[in-house]
Design a protein around this motif. Structure first.
Motif, PDB file in Angstrom:
ATOM      1  N   VAL B 246      31.338  37.689  44.515  1.00  0.00           N
ATOM      2  CA  VAL B 246      32.681  37.958  45.004  1.00  0.00           C
ATOM      3  C   VAL B 246      33.580  36.743  44.743  1.00  0.00           C
ATOM      4  N   GLY B 247      33.054  35.548  44.994  1.00  0.00           N
ATOM      5  CA  GLY B 247      33.830  34.319  44.760  1.00  0.00           C
ATOM      6  C   GLY B 247      34.250  34.199  43.300  1.00  0.00           C
ATOM      7  N   GLN B 248      33.300  34.428  42.394  1.00  0.00           N
ATOM      8  CA  GLN B 248      33.615  34.293  40.956  1.00  0.00           C
ATOM      9  C   GLN B 248      34.659  35.310  40.522  1.00  0.00           C
ATOM     10  N   ILE B 249      34.481  36.556  40.937  1.00  0.00           N
ATOM     11  CA  ILE B 249      35.397  37.607  40.484  1.00  0.00           C
ATOM     12  C   ILE B 249      36.797  37.395  41.053  1.00  0.00           C
ATOM     13  N   PHE B 250      36.872  37.031  42.352  1.00  0.00           N
ATOM     14  CA  PHE B 250      38.189  36.899  42.967  1.00  0.00           C
ATOM     15  C   PHE B 250      38.877  35.585  42.618  1.00  0.00           C
ATOM     16  N   GLU B 251      38.089  34.503  42.440  1.00  0.00           N
ATOM     17  CA  GLU B 251      38.704  33.198  42.157  1.00  0.00           C
ATOM     18  C   GLU B 251      38.886  32.969  40.660  1.00  0.00           C
ATOM     19  N   ARG B 252      37.886  33.361  39.856  1.00  0.00           N
ATOM     20  CA  ARG B 252      37.953  33.065  38.429  1.00  0.00           C
ATOM     21  C   ARG B 252      37.653  34.307  37.600  1.00  0.00           C
ATOM     22  N   PRO B 253      38.491  35.338  37.715  1.00  0.00           N
ATOM     23  CA  PRO B 253      38.230  36.537  36.901  1.00  0.00           C
ATOM     24  C   PRO B 253      38.375  36.206  35.419  1.00  0.00           C
ATOM     25  N   SER B 254      37.428  36.701  34.599  1.00  0.00           N
ATOM     26  CA  SER B 254      37.444  36.362  33.180  1.00  0.00           C
ATOM     27  C   SER B 254      37.954  37.505  32.314  1.00  0.00           C
ATOM     28  N   HIS B 255      37.662  38.730  32.735  1.00  0.00           N
ATOM     29  CA  HIS B 255      38.043  39.867  31.907  1.00  0.00           C
ATOM     30  C   HIS B 255      39.504  40.242  32.203  1.00  0.00           C
ATOM     31  N   PRO B 256      40.290  40.533  31.174  1.00  0.00           N
ATOM     32  CA  PRO B 256      41.703  40.873  31.435  1.00  0.00           C
ATOM     33  C   PRO B 256      41.867  42.090  32.343  1.00  0.00           C
ATOM     34  N   TYR B 257      40.907  43.027  32.317  1.00  0.00           N
ATOM     35  CA  TYR B 257      41.036  44.183  33.192  1.00  0.00           C
ATOM     36  C   TYR B 257      40.855  43.768  34.656  1.00  0.00           C
ATOM     37  N   PRO B 270      55.028  39.975  53.673  1.00  0.00           N
ATOM     38  CA  PRO B 270      56.353  40.549  53.433  1.00  0.00           C
ATOM     39  C   PRO B 270      57.127  39.771  52.372  1.00  0.00           C
ATOM     40  N   GLY B 271      57.726  40.514  51.463  1.00  0.00           N
ATOM     41  CA  GLY B 271      58.610  39.902  50.488  1.00  0.00           C
ATOM     42  C   GLY B 271      57.922  39.205  49.339  1.00  0.00           C
ATOM     43  N   ARG B 272      56.580  39.215  49.331  1.00  0.00           N
ATOM     44  CA  ARG B 272      55.933  38.556  48.216  1.00  0.00           C
ATOM     45  C   ARG B 272      55.194  39.568  47.339  1.00  0.00           C
ATOM     46  N   THR B 273      55.621  39.646  46.097  1.00  0.00           N
ATOM     47  CA  THR B 273      54.948  40.501  45.140  1.00  0.00           C
ATOM     48  C   THR B 273      54.145  39.589  44.227  1.00  0.00           C
ATOM     49  N   PRO B 274      52.845  39.859  44.069  1.00  0.00           N
ATOM     50  CA  PRO B 274      52.084  38.997  43.170  1.00  0.00           C
ATOM     51  C   PRO B 274      52.557  39.157  41.728  1.00  0.00           C
ATOM     52  N   GLN B 275      52.304  38.151  40.915  1.00  0.00           N
ATOM     53  CA  GLN B 275      52.633  38.215  39.498  1.00  0.00           C
ATOM     54  C   GLN B 275      51.756  39.296  38.881  1.00  0.00           C
ATOM     55  N   ARG B 276      52.355  40.434  38.551  1.00  0.00           N
ATOM     56  CA  ARG B 276      51.538  41.539  38.078  1.00  0.00           C
ATOM     57  C   ARG B 276      51.213  41.395  36.600  1.00  0.00           C
ATOM     58  N   ILE B 277      50.037  41.874  36.253  1.00  0.00           N
ATOM     59  CA  ILE B 277      49.696  42.026  34.847  1.00  0.00           C
ATOM     60  C   ILE B 277      49.800  43.513  34.567  1.00  0.00           C
ATOM     61  N   GLN B 278      50.842  43.902  33.857  1.00  0.00           N
ATOM     62  CA  GLN B 278      51.077  45.316  33.595  1.00  0.00           C
ATOM     63  C   GLN B 278      50.131  45.801  32.505  1.00  0.00           C
ATOM     64  N   LEU B 279      49.530  46.948  32.750  1.00  0.00           N
ATOM     65  CA  LEU B 279      48.725  47.573  31.713  1.00  0.00           C
ATOM     66  C   LEU B 279      49.580  48.649  31.082  1.00  0.00           C
ATOM     67  N   SER B 280      49.830  48.506  29.798  1.00  0.00           N
ATOM     68  CA  SER B 280      50.665  49.517  29.156  1.00  0.00           C
ATOM     69  C   SER B 280      49.775  50.602  28.578  1.00  0.00           C
ATOM     70  N   GLY B 281      50.368  51.760  28.373  1.00  0.00           N
ATOM     71  CA  GLY B 281      49.672  52.836  27.675  1.00  0.00           C
ATOM     72  C   GLY B 281      48.595  53.507  28.498  1.00  0.00           C
ATOM     73  N   ASP B 282      47.912  54.435  27.874  1.00  0.00           N
ATOM     74  CA  ASP B 282      46.894  55.220  28.552  1.00  0.00           C
ATOM     75  C   ASP B 282      45.515  54.702  28.171  1.00  0.00           C
ATOM     76  N   PRO B 283      44.530  54.959  29.026  1.00  0.00           N
ATOM     77  CA  PRO B 283      43.170  54.576  28.646  1.00  0.00           C
ATOM     78  C   PRO B 283      42.730  55.363  27.427  1.00  0.00           C
ATOM     79  N   ARG B 284      41.795  54.809  26.668  1.00  0.00           N
ATOM     80  CA  ARG B 284      41.250  55.524  25.517  1.00  0.00           C
ATOM     81  C   ARG B 284      40.460  56.723  26.018  1.00  0.00           C
ATOM     82  N   SER B 285      40.217  57.668  25.117  1.00  0.00           N
ATOM     83  CA  SER B 285      39.442  58.838  25.524  1.00  0.00           C
ATOM     84  C   SER B 285      37.968  58.466  25.617  1.00  0.00           C
ATOM     85  N   PRO B 286      37.273  58.922  26.661  1.00  0.00           N
ATOM     86  CA  PRO B 286      35.835  58.654  26.740  1.00  0.00           C
ATOM     87  C   PRO B 286      35.019  59.644  25.907  1.00  0.00           C
ATOM     88  N   ILE B 287      35.717  60.573  25.211  1.00  0.00           N
ATOM     89  CA  ILE B 287      35.003  61.558  24.396  1.00  0.00           C
ATOM     90  C   ILE B 287      34.836  61.003  22.980  1.00  0.00           C
TER      91      ILE B 287
END
Lengths: 331, 331
Positions: B246-257, B270-287
């Motif tokens: 949990v510490g590694q994932i929350f403190e030092r996430p490595s994967h962009p997702y 209140p009033g604080r929005t984190p710096q978002r990383i926007q994901l554009s587009g749709d996920p690829r098809s799993p088919i």
């Protein structure tokens, strides 16, 4: 602020007829929304959040009845408006987006046609003009490849995309007020963030007021300037978000904050709220409906009706429905 | 920590879009949906592994394969040293190890038989796996009710007469009735209010210690993960994107997702929005996905040419921390 609010709900009481007797779903609910303001209505399930929205929109279940109260929208009394007047205003002056977007859309019409329906009803747009506007709306809510998506059916779109279509539908006629009832429940966090950011951005750019109905205090805090907390059909507290978080005055708000997971909090730090909602069919409901779950309750709380205590503050007044409010250090 | 569960190279594929007779003549083949693709997973004795990802990423399918409700297409599932992946799900229902892996389902209303009382729901696994005298079964049910703090008076009620939190307790009591060593929990708290969610999370935390269980905890709520999990596995379109404490994932996430996921969590301030990383587009098809292309390409904010020609494999980022991204740097 001297200008009258855009939406003013005063002493609104709603009762539902059931086989087990009348259920007092809302009792003397009051709050106001200024032009361009974003507020949140927060509460647990069964607290009356959605009933409040339905009463404002005039779409209460037939079993529900407005017993008393006022709902003024831009100076007009919505409770006295005729069905056709309301139908003219819904979608044009104020609009609503629902939870479960896939269920709220018509499954057998394309999304382009559904947006065109709203435009035909309110702006008498038809044919290519309506189609062009529908496409503009899809582009506005950041749906990729809007021309192709116009001919898509809801089942062909993901949950997040359906919610974007719902927003496009609601905003097609530039309403002054948007009521969003749990717009992101059931969506992924990344989609939730994108949808909430979109609602906030469109609200700001169009000067639209927004009422966000949610059970998530964290989400409300991030997006709304003011928070209305509901419990068992009462508005228990109404305050600017920063003050509500810094120094909650109603014991229920304090307990809700203590139960909400937040960064830096461990499981041991969180406290559950004892008990459940009171039976709203009881004839002798006490003035405070939080009474049995509260550790500060006393005899005065049993009075048949309580009046909210109003205190002015620099960011707008605070209201609390409690005879023994918490006196934290107000910000 | 010795691994209680060791999953290696696990795949689960579904055939979709069976062609009709004419399409078959034209050479059309059915599509293959890769719900779970080459997943490795280890859960230690007494450990809680959180499994997160967006809807449709295959986390529920993975949970169901691990709980042996459905069969894997490929790969091994070693549980306490035995490869249970080879045993067909239908046969596993009567296998001695069935009692050791139990499941708590998402919606407590949907997963309880509406025609059974709480007593019968909890007694069912005991009657099936440990048939004995009725009095003995009753003793065990009462013991279990006490264990999950379900008042005995509620045992004769039907699910519709219980609150959400009480139903969740019934679901948990039923799952721990046979003293499993591994509990698979599929979104156990997402249908509950925050006040009830805290109680259920605390109960699960306590039961884990008292009964010495390990958990595979599927959720989309990252705040819940932080509260109850030891390690986290982040899934994206059927593949593991990142695994760590949990510490590694929350403190030092490595994967962009993972980073985008964390940036979407409301700040709760209140009033604080984190710096978002926007994901554009749709996920690829799993088919029928191209095995050479990173599944995240197209939505990734920093995809490169290499991501389109070579599937990234999990690489070590630190002690017990792996991520599947060409661009991730070891800490």
């Amino acid at each position: 602020m001297t200008a009258p609010p855009l939406l003013a709900v005063g002493d609104l009481s709603v009762t539902f007829r059931t086989r087990a007797g009348p259920v007092k779903a809302l009792e003397r609910v009051s709050f106001a929304v200024d032009k361009g303001e974003t507020i949140a209505i927060v509460g647990e399930s069964g607290s009356g959040k959605s009933v409040t929205a339905q009463a404002i929109m005039g779409i209460l279940d037939p079993a529900g009845r407005v017993e008393a109260g006022r709902v003024y929208f831009a100076g007009l009394d919505l409770l006295r408006a005729s069905a056709s007047e309301l139908a003219d205003m819904r979608g044009r002056e104020f609009a609503m987006i629902f939870q479960n977007p896939r269920g709220a859309l018509n499954p057998i019409r394309t999304v382009g046609d559904q947006i065109a329906d709203v435009l035909a009803r309110h702006e008498h747009l038809k044919g290519a003009a309506a189609r062009d506007r529908a496409m503009e709306m899809l582009a506005l809510v950041k749906i990729t490849d809007p021309r192709r998506r116009l001919d898509a059916y809801p089942f062909e779109l993901s949950g997040g995309m359906c919610q974007r279509v719902m927003i496009a539908l609601a905003l097609a006629c530039r309403p002054a007020l948007l009521i969003a009832d749990e717009p992101t429940t059931g969506l992924d966090v990344t989609t939730q963030a994108a949808i909430m950011d979109l609602i906030g951005e469109l609200g700001r750019s169009r000067g639209m007021a927004t009422v966000l109905i949610t059970h998530d205090l964290g989400l409300a805090a991030e997006h709304c300037g003011r928070i209305v907390v509901m419990h068992a059909g009462h508005v228990v507290e109404d305050a600017p978000a920063a003050q509500l978080f810094a120094a909650p005055r109603h014991p229920y708000t304090a307990k809700l904050l203590a139960a909400t997971p937040r960064p830096g909090r461990h499981l041991e730090d969180l406290e559950a709220i004892p008990g459940g909602l009171p039976d709203l069919r009881r004839a002798d409901l006490p003035g405070c409906r939080f009474l049995e779950r509260c550790d500060r309750a006393g005899e005065p709380c049993r009075a048949p009706a309580l009046d909210a205590i109003v205190t002015p503050s620099p960011d707008g007044e605070r209201r609390v429905l409690c005879v023994r409010p918490l006196m934290g250090l107000a910000a | 920590m010795t691994a209680l569960l060791d999953v290696a190279g696990l795949c689960r594929r579904f055939t979709v879009g069976q062609p009709g007779p004419i399409e078959r003549l034209r050479g059309k083949r059915p599509g293959v949906l890769h719900a779970v693709d080459a997943v490795d997973l280890r859960i230690g004795e007494g450990e809680v592994l959180g499994l997160v990802g967006e809807s449709g990423c295959g986390k529920s399918t993975l949970a169901r394969v691990v709980a042996r409700l459905i069969d894997p297409s490929e790969g091994s599932i070693r549980f306490a040293g035995e490869d249970i992946g080879q045993i067909a799900a239908r046969r596993f229902a009567r296998h001695p190890l069935r009692r050791s892996i139990q499941m708590v389902f998402q919606d407590p209303t949907e997963s309880l038989n509406p025609r059974w009382t709480a007593f019968d729901c909890i007694a069912d696994p005991i009657r099936r796996m440990d048939p004995g005298a009725a009095a003995k079964v009753a003793d065990r049910v009462h013991e279990l009710a006490a264990l999950v703090s379900l008042p005995e008076t509620l045992l004769q009620r039907f699910p519709h007469q219980l609150s959400g939190g009480q139903k969740a307790r019934v679901g948990i009591a039923r799952a721990v009735a046979l003293r499993p060593r591994l509990l698979v929990l599929d979104e156990p708290t997402s249908a509950l209010d925050v006040s009830v969610q805290v109680v259920v999370l605390k109960l699960l935390d306590e039961l884990k210690r008292r009964l010495g269980m390990s958990y595979l905890f599927v959720t989309h709520d990252l705040e819940v993960v932080r509260l109850i999990c030891d390690r986290v596995a982040v899934m994206y379109l059927g593949r593991m994107a990142e695994v760590g404490t949990v510490g590694q994932i929350f403190e030092r996430p490595s994967h962009p997702y993972t980073r985008a996921l964390l940036s979407a969590v409301p700040s709760g301030v209140p009033g604080r929005t984190p710096q978002r990383i926007q994901l554009s587009g749709d996920p690829r098809s799993p088919i029928d996905p191209d095995p050479r292309i990173c599944r995240f390409l197209g939505r990734c904010p920093n995809g490169t040419e290499r991501c389109g020609t070579e599937m990234p494999q999990l690489r070590p980022m630190g002690e017990g921390h792996v991520a599947a991204c060409h661009l991730a740097d070891a800490a």
